[in-house]
Design a protein around this motif. Structure first.
Motif, short mmCIF file in Angstrom:
data_model
loop_
_atom_site.label_atom_id
_atom_site.label_comp_id
_atom_site.label_asym_id
_atom_site.label_seq_id
_atom_site.Cartn_x
_atom_site.Cartn_y
_atom_site.Cartn_z
N GLY A 1 -8.82 -9.36 1.08
CA GLY A 1 -8.32 -8.57 2.20
C GLY A 1 -7.79 -7.19 1.87
O GLY A 1 -7.39 -6.46 2.78
N LEU A 2 -7.76 -6.82 0.60
CA LEU A 2 -7.23 -5.51 0.25
C LEU A 2 -8.07 -4.38 0.82
O LEU A 2 -7.54 -3.41 1.38
CB LEU A 2 -7.12 -5.36 -1.28
CG LEU A 2 -6.17 -6.30 -1.99
CD1 LEU A 2 -6.26 -6.12 -3.50
CD2 LEU A 2 -4.75 -6.10 -1.51
N GLY A 3 -9.39 -4.49 0.70
CA GLY A 3 -10.27 -3.47 1.24
C GLY A 3 -10.12 -3.36 2.75
O GLY A 3 -10.10 -2.26 3.31
N SER A 4 -9.98 -4.50 3.41
CA SER A 4 -9.80 -4.50 4.86
C SER A 4 -8.52 -3.79 5.26
O SER A 4 -8.50 -3.00 6.22
CB SER A 4 -9.79 -5.93 5.40
OG SER A 4 -11.05 -6.53 5.24
N GLN A 5 -7.44 -4.04 4.53
CA GLN A 5 -6.18 -3.37 4.83
C GLN A 5 -6.31 -1.86 4.62
O GLN A 5 -5.78 -1.07 5.42
CB GLN A 5 -5.06 -3.93 3.94
CG GLN A 5 -4.67 -5.34 4.33
CD GLN A 5 -3.63 -5.92 3.39
OE1 GLN A 5 -2.55 -5.35 3.24
NE2 GLN A 5 -3.96 -7.04 2.77
N ILE B 1 0.85 -1.18 0.00
CA ILE B 1 0.00 0.00 0.00
C ILE B 1 0.89 1.23 0.00
O ILE B 1 1.84 1.31 0.78
CB ILE B 1 -0.94 0.00 1.21
CG1 ILE B 1 -1.85 -1.23 1.17
CG2 ILE B 1 -1.76 1.29 1.27
CD1 ILE B 1 -2.72 -1.41 2.38
N ARG B 2 0.56 2.16 -0.89
CA ARG B 2 1.35 3.39 -0.96
C ARG B 2 0.46 4.56 -1.32
O ARG B 2 -0.60 4.39 -1.91
CB ARG B 2 2.49 3.26 -1.97
CG ARG B 2 2.02 3.11 -3.40
CD ARG B 2 3.21 3.08 -4.36
NE ARG B 2 2.80 2.88 -5.73
CZ ARG B 2 2.32 3.83 -6.53
NH1 ARG B 2 2.22 5.07 -6.08
NH2 ARG B 2 1.96 3.56 -7.77
N VAL C 1 -4.99 9.86 -1.40
CA VAL C 1 -5.31 8.71 -2.24
C VAL C 1 -4.28 7.60 -1.98
O VAL C 1 -3.07 7.85 -2.02
CB VAL C 1 -5.32 9.09 -3.74
CG1 VAL C 1 -5.69 7.89 -4.59
CG2 VAL C 1 -6.26 10.26 -3.99
N TRP C 2 -4.80 6.41 -1.77
CA TRP C 2 -3.95 5.25 -1.49
C TRP C 2 -4.22 4.16 -2.50
O TRP C 2 -5.37 3.87 -2.82
CB TRP C 2 -4.24 4.72 -0.08
CG TRP C 2 -3.83 5.71 0.97
CD1 TRP C 2 -4.60 6.72 1.49
CD2 TRP C 2 -2.56 5.82 1.60
NE1 TRP C 2 -3.88 7.43 2.40
CE2 TRP C 2 -2.62 6.90 2.50
CE3 TRP C 2 -1.38 5.09 1.49
CZ2 TRP C 2 -1.54 7.28 3.28
CZ3 TRP C 2 -0.30 5.46 2.28
CH2 TRP C 2 -0.38 6.55 3.16
N LEU C 3 -3.15 3.55 -2.99
CA LEU C 3 -3.24 2.42 -3.92
C LEU C 3 -2.72 1.16 -3.24
O LEU C 3 -1.71 1.21 -2.54
CB LEU C 3 -2.37 2.67 -5.16
CG LEU C 3 -2.95 3.51 -6.27
CD1 LEU C 3 -1.87 3.86 -7.28
CD2 LEU C 3 -4.09 2.77 -6.94
N ALA C 4 -3.42 0.06 -3.46
CA ALA C 4 -2.96 -1.23 -2.96
C ALA C 4 -2.66 -2.12 -4.16
O ALA C 4 -3.48 -2.22 -5.08
CB ALA C 4 -4.03 -1.88 -2.09
N GLU D 1 0.39 -5.69 -9.15
CA GLU D 1 -0.72 -5.16 -9.95
C GLU D 1 -1.63 -4.29 -9.08
O GLU D 1 -2.14 -4.77 -8.07
CB GLU D 1 -1.52 -6.31 -10.54
CG GLU D 1 -2.59 -5.91 -11.50
CD GLU D 1 -2.07 -5.31 -12.79
OE1 GLU D 1 -2.77 -4.46 -13.36
OE2 GLU D 1 -0.96 -5.69 -13.23
N PRO D 2 -1.83 -3.02 -9.44
CA PRO D 2 -2.75 -2.18 -8.66
C PRO D 2 -4.15 -2.81 -8.65
O PRO D 2 -4.73 -3.08 -9.69
CB PRO D 2 -2.74 -0.85 -9.42
CG PRO D 2 -1.46 -0.85 -10.18
CD PRO D 2 -1.22 -2.29 -10.54
N SER D 3 -4.66 -3.05 -7.44
CA SER D 3 -5.90 -3.81 -7.31
C SER D 3 -6.96 -3.15 -6.46
O SER D 3 -8.09 -3.62 -6.42
CB SER D 3 -5.58 -5.20 -6.75
OG SER D 3 -4.70 -5.89 -7.59
N ALA D 4 -6.60 -2.09 -5.74
CA ALA D 4 -7.58 -1.40 -4.89
C ALA D 4 -7.15 0.05 -4.73
O ALA D 4 -5.96 0.37 -4.79
CB ALA D 4 -7.69 -2.07 -3.54
#
Length: 150
Positions: A89-93, A5-6, A55-58, A64-67
């Motif tokens: 679990g991406l949304g949870s993180q 996440i960044r 704005v955060w990208l996971a 691969e950017p997924s969230a």
């Protein structure tokens, strides 16, 4: 799934828009159709969202950017996961990150039709603060405002 996440920057506007659009389309009937064409969403993300919001990208383990999550003050303004990464679990993180960024509390809107999102946010401790007939959103679709308090 452990994500990288960044914080997104100006060079990420296209990626942010891609993930947002793919996530929205992937939600199917749970989310009303968007009222803006894709090119307008891309312009809005580049001109407004990335420069003025947090704005955060996971990215998945393959990079691969997924969230994507957009925070505006104490609001989770946008949270989308691409269809192939949903349930990993991406949304949870991202929600847990939002809680650390806004430790006094958070709020967000979700559509009444998006029962999966309702279950998701309730699992993360959000509670219903109000429901509306949708007259206040662009889609004119009934929605729910959720809040989280530590």
């Amino acid at each position: 799934m452990s994500a990288t996440i960044r914080r997104a920057g100006p060079d990420d506007a296209r990626t942010v828009a891609d993930v947002l659009l793919r996530g929205r389309v992937g939600a199917g009937d749970a989310i009303p159709p968007g009222v803006h064409p894709d090119h307008e969403v891309r312009e809005w993300v580049a001109a407004v969202v990335v420069p003025t919001r947090e704005v955060w990208l996971a990215a998945d383990p393959a990079g691969e950017p997924s969230a994507v999550m957009v925070i505006d003050g104490d609001w989770i303004d946008q949270l989308y996961v691409v269809p192939e990464a949903t349930g990993r679990g991406l949304g949870s993180q991202l929600v847990e990150l939002a809680k650390t960024r806004s430790p006094a509390g958070l709020q967000l809107w979700t559509f009444v039709s998006n029962t999966a999102a309702q279950r998701f946010y309730e699992r993360h401790g959000f509670t219903v603060a109000e429901t509306t007939d949708g007259s206040g959103n662009e889609e004119r679709s009934p929605d729910i405002r959720y809040t989280w308090q530590p």
